[in-house]
Design an enzyme around this catalytic site. Structure first.
Site, short mmCIF file in Angstrom:
data_model
loop_
_atom_site.label_atom_id
_atom_site.label_comp_id
_atom_site.label_asym_id
_atom_site.label_seq_id
_atom_site.Cartn_x
_atom_site.Cartn_y
_atom_site.Cartn_z
N ARG A 1 11.63 -2.96 11.12
CA ARG A 1 10.70 -2.45 12.14
C ARG A 1 10.38 -3.54 13.15
O ARG A 1 10.23 -4.70 12.79
CB ARG A 1 9.39 -2.02 11.45
CG ARG A 1 9.40 -0.58 11.00
CD ARG A 1 8.28 -0.25 10.04
NE ARG A 1 6.95 -0.73 10.43
CZ ARG A 1 5.86 -0.55 9.68
NH1 ARG A 1 5.93 0.10 8.53
NH2 ARG A 1 4.69 -0.99 10.07
N ARG B 1 -8.97 1.20 8.93
CA ARG B 1 -8.63 -0.20 9.18
C ARG B 1 -9.75 -0.92 9.90
O ARG B 1 -9.63 -2.12 10.18
CB ARG B 1 -7.37 -0.28 10.04
CG ARG B 1 -6.07 -0.52 9.25
CD ARG B 1 -4.93 -0.52 10.23
NE ARG B 1 -3.78 -1.23 9.80
CZ ARG B 1 -2.67 -0.65 9.33
NH1 ARG B 1 -2.63 0.65 9.18
NH2 ARG B 1 -1.62 -1.37 9.04
N ARG C 1 -0.46 -9.43 13.23
CA ARG C 1 -1.00 -8.35 12.40
C ARG C 1 -1.89 -8.91 11.30
O ARG C 1 -2.90 -8.30 10.93
CB ARG C 1 0.14 -7.52 11.80
CG ARG C 1 0.89 -6.74 12.86
CD ARG C 1 2.09 -6.03 12.30
NE ARG C 1 1.74 -4.90 11.46
CZ ARG C 1 2.58 -4.28 10.65
NH1 ARG C 1 3.82 -4.68 10.56
NH2 ARG C 1 2.18 -3.26 9.94
N LYS D 1 0.84 -1.21 0.00
CA LYS D 1 0.00 0.00 0.00
C LYS D 1 0.87 1.26 0.00
O LYS D 1 0.64 2.18 -0.77
CB LYS D 1 -0.91 0.05 1.25
CG LYS D 1 -1.85 -1.11 1.40
CD LYS D 1 -2.70 -0.98 2.65
CE LYS D 1 -1.94 -0.99 3.96
NZ LYS D 1 -1.25 -2.27 4.24
N ARG E 1 11.42 -6.16 4.51
CA ARG E 1 11.22 -4.70 4.46
C ARG E 1 12.23 -4.02 5.38
O ARG E 1 12.50 -4.47 6.49
CB ARG E 1 9.79 -4.36 4.93
CG ARG E 1 9.58 -2.86 5.11
CD ARG E 1 8.14 -2.45 5.03
NE ARG E 1 7.30 -3.00 6.07
CZ ARG E 1 5.99 -2.77 6.16
NH1 ARG E 1 5.38 -2.04 5.25
NH2 ARG E 1 5.29 -3.29 7.14
#
Ligand code: ADP
Ligand code: AMP
Length: 213
Positions: free
Chosen positions: A160, A88, A171, A13, A127
């Site tokens: 992260r 969300r 998540r 996204k 990531r």
């Protein structure tokens, strides 16, 4: 133009939002980035949000909606924006719709970047995020020119905390329970557009551009 990016965490996204914003000259509004900036600056909002983010949970609607509405009320959002990571939950979407209706406005496109869970684990493990400017890379699919260093500002890149495998699973569970129902919500409103998020970043972007034309 008001665009919402939907999709699982790690679906791409943010990557696509960046590209859309550059092409159409729109502000990129990411609630995750706003929370992370607050954490970095040690604000009360950051302290509160961190408790939830570290566990892979959602920050409560009341707090999230407040910061989002403040952000989109700013001058640069007057002609539209791309929302990345908001809404969300259904209640967040409902508040956004109510606020837009008051202004005689509406969401134009809700773009769902569709990526199955199996690919997500790999995407998020690879990531890397810049500690200073928040730019995002991927060790395999979008590496920086110099390993561990941000191309844009020269700061350090990190994994992260919430991209560590144990939190990613959580998540994804939260996504399926609380966020995925938004696909039907926006489908019923007639603004949902689906794109295959498993192909390359440029191919995903081409699909999005053909939708926005
Ligand atoms: P989100 O904002 O949905 O959490 P990101 O845009 O940060 O996701 O993308 C998650 C990771 O996957 C990043 O490291 C990014 O560089 C990488 N990525 C994004 N889109 C693609 C793609 N189409 N193919 C491969 N990797 C991608
Ligand atoms: P993101 O950068 O979009 O992946 O968001 C990182 C984390 O910030 C999420 O896992 C949530 O804990 C929190 N967050 C971001 N946006 C929202 C939102 N709209 N509602 C609730 N929590 C959010």
């Amino acid at each position: 133009m008001k665009i919402i990016m939907l999709g699982a965490p790690g679906a791409g996204k943010g990557t696509q939002a960046e590209m859309i914003c550059e092409k159409y000259n729109l502000p990129h509004v990411s609630t995750g980035d706003i929370f992370r900036a607050n954490i970095k600056n040690g604000t009360d909002l950051g302290k509160e949000a961190k408790q939830y983010m570290d566990k892979g949970q959602l920050v409560p609607d009341e707090l999230t909606v407040r910061i989002l509405l403040d952000r989109v009320a700013k001058e640069d959002c007057k002609n539209g924006y791309v929302l990345d990571g908001f809404p969300r939950t259904i209640p967040q979407a409902e508040v956004l719709d109510q606020e837009l209706t008051k202004l005689g406005d509406k969401v134009d496109f809700a773009i769902n970047v569709d990526v199955p869970d199996e690919n997500i684990i790999n995407r998020m493990g690879g990531r890397r995020a810049c500690v200073t400017c928040g730019a995002t890379y991927h060790v395999q699919f979008a590496p920086p020119a110099k390993e561990g260093i941000c191309d844009k500002c020269g700061s350090k890149l990190i994994l992260r905390d919430d991209d560590k495998p144990e939190t990613v699973k959580n998540r994804l569970d939260v996504y399926h329970k609380q966020t995925q129902p938004l696909i039907e919500y926006y489908s019923k409103k007639g603004v949902l557009k689906e794109v295959d998020g498993t192909v390359s970043m440029n191919e995903v972007f081409e699909s999005i551009v053909s939708i926005l034309k």
